[in-house]
Design an enzyme around this catalytic site. Structure first.
Site: not given
Ligand code: GCV
Length: 677
Positions: A268, A341, A369
């Protein structure tokens, strides 16, 4: 066994009961003890801070003996802060090899009393040596995916001002066996490794130490460039390697029991070794080398995906499987429970069935989340235990994930809100995470019951049962009204709260769009990961590869994860896929509405403030379940062109039966602390 000297004995005293029954104080979490009238005599060894905490806790909160003796023993049968309880007449002995083990023994006794269970002789050794929270807290005070306020850590005040909440946080964790914490977000600011922040971190470590909690930090892979202007962060570069060694030395000087680093690399948009033409193993091993002389570890995350590959679900395996055996001994690969995820339900990550020569740990998400933030009741242990109790067949039948991994991390749901987690029932997820990391044989229902008794007090049996049933069924309910039958990632853009299966942002990465995952078209619904599709099923060991890869044998709960299924396909139930989808959404909605009703029935027995806080959230949840139901079915109906079935109304009994049918985790007969009515 060599017993050490017993030196002090605390006097008896009597203090009147200060709380009304069932009066709930959110800030006390599951530690809502009414003061016992009969104070126990606590016999401990000297004045070590950890033992003082144990002594004070027992003195204030335990009354089921005349005397409790805490003794350090040299006994190899009690590794990793395990403890033994012996009961003899009116005296209870707690033995452990470490002071923290004695503290855990003390909390065990207190939990037994608070949960109405008899104290029995027992030996407890934790399932995992490392039981760690991951905070996604940023140094500016915000929390990524946090739904309970701002960060607990007041970085701007530290180290001069040390909030009393830090010790309360440590106490709560110790009471459930959590022994480690990563303070900052995996999307890490390089600043966390500056001298200034190391001093701040040391102040927190000092508070946590007596509670047996070690501090870890998330690090940004390009910290040498950001903090000290090195021209590269290449893990094979000598100056870079030296920079990390010097940094480790500096940290350990300030925090001698520092735990190590957590790393999100090449994921990411974050930097990592791949940016310099090196592998994950090169990057992790460089950090491991810097930490090794101090006994520190590297938790290297397997959460990686790039837009170039065809199926995001395959990518962690594709990047990490070829590196098996290349990681240093003090590197642990930290893998999310599923391949994508933290979706409401995913099959397990295939990495858990591989990497025979690599240490692995599981990453679970406590913060909700993808399961309704702090608005929805979703008791998560049923999801976690479903994964931990899954057989990967790595070494033939009986290769359970819970036995393969050597640690568990949980992404924390704690913030600075008065009751820590915003939703009172979200506290139960923090509680259950710690308890499962301590004892992976516990069951969802035993966890719900012990949490209710400690948090809400002694309730009439039928009321307690109703609340436990709500908790037990709640994860399945959320799956039903959000993403049943293996649907995944059809959340609204960005906030991951509501439905948006239609979302299409011009120019955005395809694998961030719901249509990438649901693949709805005139023929059917679901992502084809079978042998005729992306072949992700091949990443699972036999017989799971063909079980998942064959539409006829694939479990219903994963059907749309692994297959693009015709709308009128006949399911195991005899219904069409479309009707089954409608039924699932309807069942989820009916259950969410039923929770409102059930909670109303509990009203006379629960503290009014708590009742109200939960009632308002259950209203929101029922409203949101309707939103999910209508939005998803109306959207998918454009493709199926079939009528939406009437929603099915269920009662709690029906929900329980469905829940038991769909959950295939085992319920060991003596798995949990046996609660007594
Ligand atoms: C901390 C997902 C979440 C992100 C998170 C990422 C991760 O994409 O939406 O907020 O980032 O996972 O676990 O690194």
């Amino acid at each position: 066994m060599m017993k050490t000297l017993i030196t002090t004995c605390l006097a008896l005293a009597a203090v009147a009961c200060s709380q009304k029954p069932n009066e709930y104080k959110g800030e006390l979490l599951w530690l809502q003890y009414t003061q016992p009238k009969n104070k126990v005599c606590v016999v401990v060894q000297d004045t070590i801070p950890t033992l003082q905490i144990a002594r004070n806790e027992l003195f204030a909160n335990f009354s089921k003996a005349d005397t409790v003796r805490l003794q350090i023993v040299a006994d190899a049968a009690l590794p990793n802060d395990g403890f033994r309880i012996a009961v003899g007449g009116k005296t209870i002995d707690i033995e452990a090899q470490s002071t923290v083990g004695l503290l855990y023994g003390a909390y065990h006794l207190i939990r037994c009393e608070a949960a109405g269970a008899q104290v029995r002789p027992t030996t407890e050794v934790p399932s995992y040596a490392l039981r760690i929270l991951n905070h996604w807290d940023n140094i500016d005070g915000t929390i990524e995916r946090g739904y309970a306020g701002k960060s607990l850590w007041q970085w701007d005040e530290l180290p001069a001002v040390v909030s009393p909440r830090y010790a309360e946080y440590a106490r709560a964790n110790a009471s459930i066996g959590i022994n480690a914490t990563v303070l900052n977000n995996v999307n890490a600011s390089p600043q966390i490794l500056s001298d200034e922040y190391i001093r701040k971190t040391a102040a927190l470590a000092d508070v946590f130490r007596p509670y047996g909690i070690r501090v870890y930090l998330s690090v940004n892979f390009s910290s040498p460039m950001a903090l000290d202007s090195l021209p590269t962060a290449d893990p094979l570069d000598k100056a870079v390697r030296q920079w990390w060694k010097d940094k480790a030395d500096e940290i350990y000087k300030a925090i001698p029991d520092f735990g190590g680093f957590l790393v999100k690399a090449n994921s990411e948009g974050l930097p990592g070794p791949l940016d310099f033409g090196r592998s994950h193993a090169d990057g992790a091993n460089m950090l491991a080398e810097a930490l090794a002389p101090h006994g520190g570890i590297v938790m290297w995350r397997a959460f990686v995906y790039s837009p170039s590959d065809a199926d995001r679900a395959k990518q962690a395996y594709l990047e990490f499987e070829p590196l098996d055996g290349q990681f240093a001994d003090n590197v642990i690969i930290q893998t999310k429970n599923g391949p994508i995820d933290f979706q409401p339900r995913e099959p397990f990550s295939p990495l858990f069935g591989h990497l025979a020569k690599t240490r692995q740990m599981a990453e679970l998400q406590i913060t909700q989340e993808y399961t309704g933030h702090s608005n929805h009741l979703c008791f998560l242990p049923s999801m976690w235990l479903e994964v931990l109790n899954t057989d990967t067949y790595e070494h033939g039948e009986g290769s359970l994930i819970r036995d393969k991994i050597e640690a568990i991390a949980g992404v924390s749901n704690v913030g600075d809100s008065a009751n820590w987690c915003a939703h009172p029932f979200a506290q139960a997820n923090w509680y259950a995470f710690g308890r499962i990391a301590w004892n992976n044989r516990l069951t969802t229902d035993s966890l719900a019951t012990e949490w209710i008794r400690q948090t809400l007090g002694k309730l009439p049996n039928d009321v307690e049962r109703k609340i436990a049933d709500m908790m037990d069924t709640s994860h399945e309910t959320v799956v039903d009204y959000m993403m049943p039958l293996g649907l995944h990632h059809i959340f609204a853009w960005g906030h991951h709260y509501g439905p948006e299966p239609w979302c299409a942002i011009p120019g955005a990465r395809p694998d961030w769009m719901p249509s990438y995952y649901h693949c709805a078209d005139s023929l059917g619904l679901g992502f084809d990961r079978s042998y005729s599709g992306s072949r992700a099923c091949e990443q699972y060991n036999a017989p799971l590869d063909s079980l998942y890869g064959n539409i006829q044998t694939c479990p219903d709960k994963y059907l749309l994860w692994f297959h693009h299924v015709p709308w009128n396909y006949t399911m195991h139930s005899g219904r069409t896929m479309w009707d089954e989808l409608c039924l699932s959404y309807g069942r989820g909605l009916a259950a969410a509405e039923q929770y409102v009703q059930t909670w109303n029935e509990c009203r006379p027995y629960v503290d009014p403030l708590l009742w109200n806080s939960v009632a308002r959230r259950l209203d929101i949840q029922a409203h949101d379940a309707r939103w999910w139901h209508d939005a998803c079915l109306l959207y998918f109906q454009q493709f199926s062109k079939m009528p939406i079935q009437q929603k099915t109304l269920l009662n709690l009994d029906d929900m329980m039966k469905f829940h038991l049918r769909i959950s295939n985790y085992e319920c060991p007969a003596d798995g949990g602390m046996r609660a007594e009515n």
